[in-house]
Design a protein around this motif. Structure first.
Motif, short mmCIF file in Angstrom:
data_model
loop_
_atom_site.label_atom_id
_atom_site.label_comp_id
_atom_site.label_asym_id
_atom_site.label_seq_id
_atom_site.Cartn_x
_atom_site.Cartn_y
_atom_site.Cartn_z
N ARG A 1 -3.65 14.65 -3.75
CA ARG A 1 -2.79 15.54 -4.53
C ARG A 1 -3.08 17.00 -4.24
NH1 ARG A 1 -4.01 11.40 -8.16
NH2 ARG A 1 -5.71 12.57 -9.13
N ARG A 2 -4.33 17.37 -4.11
CA ARG A 2 -4.70 18.77 -3.88
C ARG A 2 -4.11 19.28 -2.56
NH1 ARG A 2 -8.69 22.77 -5.21
NH2 ARG A 2 -8.24 24.50 -3.80
N MET B 1 0.84 -1.20 0.00
CA MET B 1 0.00 0.00 0.00
C MET B 1 0.87 1.25 0.00
SD MET B 1 -3.10 -0.98 2.63
CE MET B 1 -2.01 -1.56 3.93
N SER B 2 0.43 2.28 -0.66
CA SER B 2 1.18 3.52 -0.72
C SER B 2 0.99 4.29 0.58
CB SER B 2 0.68 4.39 -1.89
OG SER B 2 -0.60 4.91 -1.58
N GLU B 3 1.78 5.35 0.74
CA GLU B 3 1.66 6.18 1.93
C GLU B 3 0.95 7.49 1.62
OE1 GLU B 3 5.09 6.57 4.35
OE2 GLU B 3 5.16 4.45 4.81
N GLY B 4 0.10 7.50 0.62
CA GLY B 4 -0.83 8.59 0.44
C GLY B 4 -2.06 8.30 1.29
N ILE B 5 -3.24 8.50 0.73
CA ILE B 5 -4.46 8.12 1.44
C ILE B 5 -5.36 7.22 0.61
CG2 ILE B 5 -4.45 10.17 2.92
CD1 ILE B 5 -6.73 11.29 1.11
N GLN B 6 -4.94 6.88 -0.61
CA GLN B 6 -5.81 6.06 -1.45
C GLN B 6 -6.07 4.68 -0.85
OE1 GLN B 6 -4.92 6.27 -5.76
NE2 GLN B 6 -3.52 7.95 -5.25
N ASP C 1 -18.09 24.08 -5.15
CA ASP C 1 -17.28 23.78 -6.35
C ASP C 1 -15.79 24.02 -6.13
OD1 ASP C 1 -19.58 23.10 -7.65
OD2 ASP C 1 -19.80 25.03 -8.68
N LEU C 2 -15.37 24.10 -4.87
CA LEU C 2 -13.97 24.39 -4.58
C LEU C 2 -13.02 23.39 -5.24
CD1 LEU C 2 -11.99 26.19 -2.91
CD2 LEU C 2 -12.20 24.48 -1.09
N LEU C 3 -13.40 22.13 -5.25
CA LEU C 3 -12.53 21.09 -5.83
C LEU C 3 -13.01 20.63 -7.20
CD1 LEU C 3 -11.88 18.81 -2.71
CD2 LEU C 3 -10.59 20.79 -3.50
N LEU C 4 -13.92 21.37 -7.80
CA LEU C 4 -14.50 20.93 -9.07
C LEU C 4 -13.44 20.74 -10.14
CD1 LEU C 4 -16.88 20.22 -10.85
CD2 LEU C 4 -17.26 22.68 -11.23
N SER C 5 -12.55 21.71 -10.32
CA SER C 5 -11.54 21.57 -11.37
C SER C 5 -10.62 20.38 -11.10
CB SER C 5 -10.72 22.87 -11.49
OG SER C 5 -10.04 23.16 -10.28
N ASP C 6 -10.33 20.10 -9.84
CA ASP C 6 -9.50 18.95 -9.50
C ASP C 6 -10.22 17.65 -9.83
OD1 ASP C 6 -7.18 20.26 -7.70
OD2 ASP C 6 -9.08 21.22 -7.21
N LEU C 7 -11.52 17.59 -9.54
CA LEU C 7 -12.29 16.39 -9.81
C LEU C 7 -12.42 16.14 -11.31
CD1 LEU C 7 -15.07 16.93 -7.12
CD2 LEU C 7 -13.33 15.12 -7.10
N ARG D 1 -9.85 6.76 -6.84
CA ARG D 1 -9.67 7.86 -7.79
C ARG D 1 -9.94 9.22 -7.12
NH1 ARG D 1 -12.49 5.90 -11.34
NH2 ARG D 1 -10.89 5.05 -12.69
N THR D 2 -11.03 9.28 -6.37
CA THR D 2 -11.35 10.54 -5.70
C THR D 2 -10.38 10.83 -4.56
OG1 THR D 2 -13.68 10.40 -6.28
CG2 THR D 2 -13.12 11.79 -4.41
N LEU D 3 -10.02 9.81 -3.80
CA LEU D 3 -9.04 10.03 -2.73
C LEU D 3 -7.70 10.49 -3.31
CD1 LEU D 3 -9.81 7.02 -0.36
CD2 LEU D 3 -10.25 9.45 0.07
N GLY D 4 -7.37 10.02 -4.50
CA GLY D 4 -6.16 10.50 -5.15
C GLY D 4 -6.24 11.98 -5.47
N VAL D 5 -7.41 12.45 -5.88
CA VAL D 5 -7.61 13.89 -6.13
C VAL D 5 -7.39 14.68 -4.84
CG1 VAL D 5 -9.35 15.64 -6.68
CG2 VAL D 5 -9.16 13.58 -8.08
N VAL D 6 -7.99 14.24 -3.75
CA VAL D 6 -7.84 14.93 -2.46
C VAL D 6 -6.40 14.87 -1.98
CG1 VAL D 6 -8.61 14.95 -0.05
CG2 VAL D 6 -10.26 14.45 -1.87
#
Length: 218
Positions: free
Chosen positions: A183-184, A1-6, A140-146, A176-181
């Motif tokens: 990275r942001r 498992m990676s050490e991000g949050i995915q 829509d704060l994270l809309l462009s990221d999503l 996929r969504t946790l990856g967006v969060v």
């Protein structure tokens, strides 16, 4: 498992949630979640936290809530157990310029959720695999990221990876969504913090018995 949050997408029967805070120490995060200043236990494991005497539900009031807290990668984090307080206190946690994120790892349906607050205001929130239904004062704060992360189509309303009926597994959708969060906000929580890490614990709601034995069982 990676050490991000995915990797959090694959957890089942875990704690209530995890709260991240940037701009507050682990101890301060515990206090903002309702802990007493002198309430820390010795560092304990996940198994020992679950072995604490907690009542999750009471007919006449709140249940007991406990957190284990630590710091990693510029963020503090609180692992929540029982009837903890992150859902009620996220805006309070973020007061004074702090950023706060809460992930509630419910499996499949109803969906897991992500909430983001800053400087005393919950700005945006959404369910995973329901990112086209966003809430908060800046939904829509994270809309462009999503959109960039291939979670939503360019119109901001079309889900690109529906679950079930031939769609992908919900865990892949969640990753996929946790990856967006991740990275942001530059979030990372090593799996070892849950699996074998020892972290101080605090009572944040109710009256849990915080006495610890050596083996994690009562």
């Amino acid at each position: 498992m990676s050490e991000g949050i995915q990797w959090l997408a694959g957890l089942e029967n875990w704690m209530s949630s995890v709260v991240f805070a940037r701009g507050a120490s682990a101890r301060e995060l515990a206090l903002r979640l309702g802990a007493a200043p002198d309430g820390a236990t010795e560092p304990i494991t996940d198994a020992q936290a679950w072995a604490l005497d907690m009542e999750e539900y009471r007919p006449d009031g709140d249940g007991d809530g406990v957190v284990r807290v630590g710091e990693h990668g510029g963020w503090s984090f609180a692992l929540e157990y029982g009837d903890s307080t992150g859902g009620d206190r996220l805006a309070e946690v973020s007061c004074g310029g702090v950023e706060a994120i809460r992930y509630v790892p419910i499996q499949e349906h109803p969906p897991a959720t992500v909430h983001y607050a800053r400087d005393g205001v919950e700005l945006c929130a959404f369910g995973l695999a329901e990112e086209n239904q966003r809430f908060g004062t800046e939904p829509d704060l994270l809309l462009s990221d999503l959109i960039a992360g291939q979670v939503l189509g360019a119109d901001g309303t079309t889900l690109l990876a529906p679950r079930g009926l031939g769609g992908e597994d919900f865990r892949d959708t969640y990753r996929r969504t946790l990856g967006v969060v991740e990275r942001r906000f530059g979030l990372s929580l090593p799996p070892r913090c849950l699996q074998e890490g020892r972290l101080p614990a605090y009572a944040v709601r109710g009256t849990p018995d915080m006495r610890i034995d050596g083996g994690g069982t009562r």
